[in-house]
Every structure is written in structure tokens, then in C-alpha cells.
Design an enzyme around this catalytic site. Sequence first.
Site, mmCIF file in Angstrom:
data_model
loop_
_atom_site.group_PDB
_atom_site.id
_atom_site.type_symbol
_atom_site.label_atom_id
_atom_site.label_comp_id
_atom_site.label_asym_id
_atom_site.label_seq_id
_atom_site.Cartn_x
_atom_site.Cartn_y
_atom_site.Cartn_z
ATOM 1 N N GLY A 13 0.828 -1.194 0.000
ATOM 2 C CA GLY A 13 0.000 0.000 0.000
ATOM 3 C C GLY A 13 0.862 1.244 0.000
ATOM 4 O O GLY A 13 1.631 1.490 -0.928
ATOM 5 N N THR A 15 1.716 5.327 -0.076
ATOM 6 C CA THR A 15 1.312 6.336 -1.050
ATOM 7 C C THR A 15 1.431 5.812 -2.476
ATOM 8 O O THR A 15 0.556 6.050 -3.315
ATOM 9 C CB THR A 15 2.167 7.603 -0.883
ATOM 10 O OG1 THR A 15 2.260 7.933 0.503
ATOM 11 C CG2 THR A 15 1.547 8.777 -1.611
ATOM 12 N N ALA A 16 2.514 5.062 -2.761
ATOM 13 C CA ALA A 16 2.717 4.557 -4.124
ATOM 14 C C ALA A 16 1.639 3.552 -4.508
ATOM 15 O O ALA A 16 1.059 3.625 -5.600
ATOM 16 C CB ALA A 16 4.096 3.926 -4.241
ATOM 17 N N LYS A 77 3.320 24.647 -1.811
ATOM 18 C CA LYS A 77 4.759 24.682 -2.051
ATOM 19 C C LYS A 77 5.036 25.439 -3.345
ATOM 20 O O LYS A 77 4.671 24.982 -4.426
ATOM 21 C CB LYS A 77 5.303 23.246 -2.141
ATOM 22 C CG LYS A 77 6.770 23.132 -2.522
ATOM 23 C CD LYS A 77 7.155 21.651 -2.625
ATOM 24 C CE LYS A 77 8.572 21.482 -3.150
ATOM 25 N NZ LYS A 77 8.920 20.044 -3.309
ATOM 26 N N VAL A 184 1.877 -11.501 3.089
ATOM 27 C CA VAL A 184 2.221 -12.403 1.994
ATOM 28 C C VAL A 184 3.515 -13.132 2.339
ATOM 29 O O VAL A 184 4.533 -12.511 2.652
ATOM 30 C CB VAL A 184 2.363 -11.624 0.670
ATOM 31 C CG1 VAL A 184 2.898 -12.524 -0.438
ATOM 32 C CG2 VAL A 184 1.007 -11.046 0.268
#
Length: 496
Positions: A13, A15-16, A77, A184
Amino acid sequence: MKAPPERIVILGGGTAGWMAANLIAHRWGGHRVTLVESPDIGIIGVGEGSTPQLKALFDKLGVAESEWMPRCNATYKNGIRFHGWSERAGFENYFHPFPSAPDAELVPIFAYNTRARRTGRDVWAHPDRYFLPALLASERRGPIAHSAAAPWTSYGYHFDAHLVGAFLRDHAMGLGVTHLERKVVHIALTEDGDIGHLVAADGEAIAGDLFLDCSGFRGAIVQEVLNEPFVSFASNLFNNRAVVLPTPADPAGTNAQTISTALSAGWAWEIPLTNRTGNGYVYSSDFISDDAAEAELRTRLGLLDSPVEARRLSMKVGRIRNAWVGNALAVGLSQGFVEPLEATALHVVQTTVEQFLDAWEDQERDAFNAEIAARLEGIRDYIVCHYRMNRRTGTNYWRENAANQNLSDSLKAILSCWFTGGDLSAEIAEQGIARFYAPLSWHCLLAGYGTFPEDARLVPPGSDIETFDLTRIDAFMRHAATDFADHKALLDRMAA
């Protein structure tokens, strides 16, 4: 055009992983996607900043800033302030901006003056004077104007990576993505060598037609099972560690810029969130120990005797040879990592997934792999340039970076063009690398360090040099800045 796979499994999981899940669900439908993550593994979150590409993601997903930014303690930003990377008087710091409306007129003037100064003319060539975002950042203004008639600026964000990951998880599940919390323990291959299914600790088999490896530096699918080679950037980029410490939010107001400050064996980031300031020190363990790096960061922050716990992280800097292998795609840290100096990690994730979706439909695997490799190497070269051209002399770390000869042919050509007074924009266009970093960025970096002839050798511009009225530019910038709101006021209104 090839149809989408019926079963898409994402391992990991963070953020990516959740960014990938959202992009696939938006394009192909969430019913196809299952994301599997261990409940015991958190988000690394090295660096909590982005490029403007993240805004494009949320715009594509139809998510308003007022929906996600307050939930993720996010701030705006305008760009990055580099402090202390050069010791040359007048060039001790510079700002790397994101593009803005005035660039069309001012970038050519800035580039012209840098070339004139490179050839020995005494003209103003420090970048900050030419870019509206630099002024907005210095005045703690956000990039959002009061009226639509004001000049536009592009911008990135600062955010809590854990909270962004959670937000993207919830949004993806709303698009129909299945979320499985499983550990896993095995990855099974088919007879032809593709990935067949994942095996959970309870014996459950999670089968798929396409697998995304978002398992972090480990690369559990593409590196460990499919044995795709890793290409290290260690000879180009020395840094391999980071130590992270939070501090309270700045009571003077919220900055709208990332600050990168050179330290003895690397650099420290300062990232303002609405609830705290994120701080970290990226360094090389060949030049400083982990304990000494933490002590240096604590001393800088006034936390030497503080009980606040520091997080220590290891970085695997480089890329795998191919991101798309068999029926698996490596995304995020499993694909590659170039240190967080320019906050490019999420940009690469987004670009990788979007370009993969196109490549899958057109079955352009080789072209896709070549483009992703070129992108990572293009980012690497730009970041290597920060170190190779540093103007510091106080420690072996900076001296050895300045002497590093492990440069790509592309970077060698850029530096040769710069120091021989050539047309840098033309060189970048000829190489075809502006899609990684535009000429604006290269000019800001090299001019911001003051890589020009010494002041004593400069001569006034002659009749062959066009001169520009910088006071008019100053006046325009000051007037334009008044159209932009105070950064903290913007955030407070959004959170109300």
C-alpha cells in the site's frame, strides 16, 4: 488496442500503492483491482513534498484541495530554497521555482544574462530576481491569487505521507478497489515464469493477471522473484541514509517553500505542515556515522537533549533495469529511488503508472521500459549536478562530491556547454531531456550556485550585450505578488 487485464493485484500500500490503485481504477475500473498490504508495515514517507504533478493527479480524480489538504495537514509549495550549497558571496542561497505566468517573458532574460555573465559580463544573473514564486515564498504567500486576472503559478504541496496514503486508500475503495490486509509469505510462478498468485500467511491464494510490485526497497516481486537486476547509482550519488525529527509548526507563520540546507555530510530538509515542521538529514554513511548525523541534526534543531525520538532510514539509490517484467510492474521504491532532494518520488510513481496504462493498451513494453529508465537517469543527472557543482570546501564530503568524475555523457555535455558559454537551452533541446528538467531548472541550479567567472574578472556589458531594466522587473514582481494571499490565511480558510 489490448484490453485491460481482468485481475490486477497490487502488493503493498503506502502512497505509491494507493496512487497506483486510484489511477488504474480511474482508467480501467476499480472492480479489477485488489490491493494487498501487510497490517504490520507502515509508510516510509521519506520527504513529504511534491512537484506540481500531484495537483494533476487530484484534478484527474476529481478531488478538490479543500477535500484532501486539511485532512492531510497539507500546505502549498512554491518551490525549494537551497541554502548553503555555495559559499560564494551573493550566491549563498537560491530558489528553484515552479513555473509561473511571467516566465514566458522573464526566463529568456534570465537565460540571456546567465550566458552574458558566463562570458565575463557584469550583469545580474542570480535567479531569484526573475521568478514570481521566489518572491511569494520569501513573503510567505501562497500560490493562489485573489482574482482570476492575476498571473498564475504552478505549485506543489507539503503533506503528511501517512495521511495522504490513507486518503488515497479511502478514495480508491470508493472506486471499487478491494483492500486485503494480509501478510504475503510466498509468491508463486506459473509454468511459463510469470507471477501466478500471492500466498498469504493463512494459506489464501490471491491470483491475478497483472501484478504491481509496491513492496518498497525489497522489491518482493520484480527483484526477489523475477530476479530483475538493480542498477546502483552509488558512484554518482553518495547519500544512503536519512534521520528524521519533527518540530512544532513555525509560530511566525507557515512557509510555502521547502528549505534544503547543506550540512557537513549531506543536507537537511525543512518541510512545513499545518500541525508541525518535518525535518530530516540525508547523508552518506561513508562520511558520517548514524549517531553523529543524528546529533548534528538535533543540534541544528535545538533538540540535542530532547526525548523526541528520531527515525533512521536506509536508502537504496538506483533503479532496476526494467520496470515492466513479464506480467509484473515495479512501482515506487521497488522500481527505483533517487534521493528526495527534488521531491520527485511521487512524480515518478504517477508518471510510471500513467505511461504503463498507455503502453499496456498499445503493447509497447520495450519503449516503456526505456522511457522510465531514461526518466530516472535524467532525474539522477540533475541531482548529481547539485553535488558536483557545489561551492563548499569545509568537509571531505563536499570536496569529494565536487571532484566526482562519475558523470553521464549527458551531464558532461551540459556542464561543458555552460562553462564554454554555449546556449544551454539549445543543448537541452538537442539532448531531448527537457521532459525531465526544463532549461529553467538547469539555469537556476548553475546560476544559483554562482558558477561564473570571479567578480574581479567581470567587465561591464558592451554594445554587443543587450541590457534590461531590472527595476521594472522588480516593480512588476512586487505588484504581482500583492495579488496572492497570505499562505496561512489560505490554509485557515480552507480548514474552516
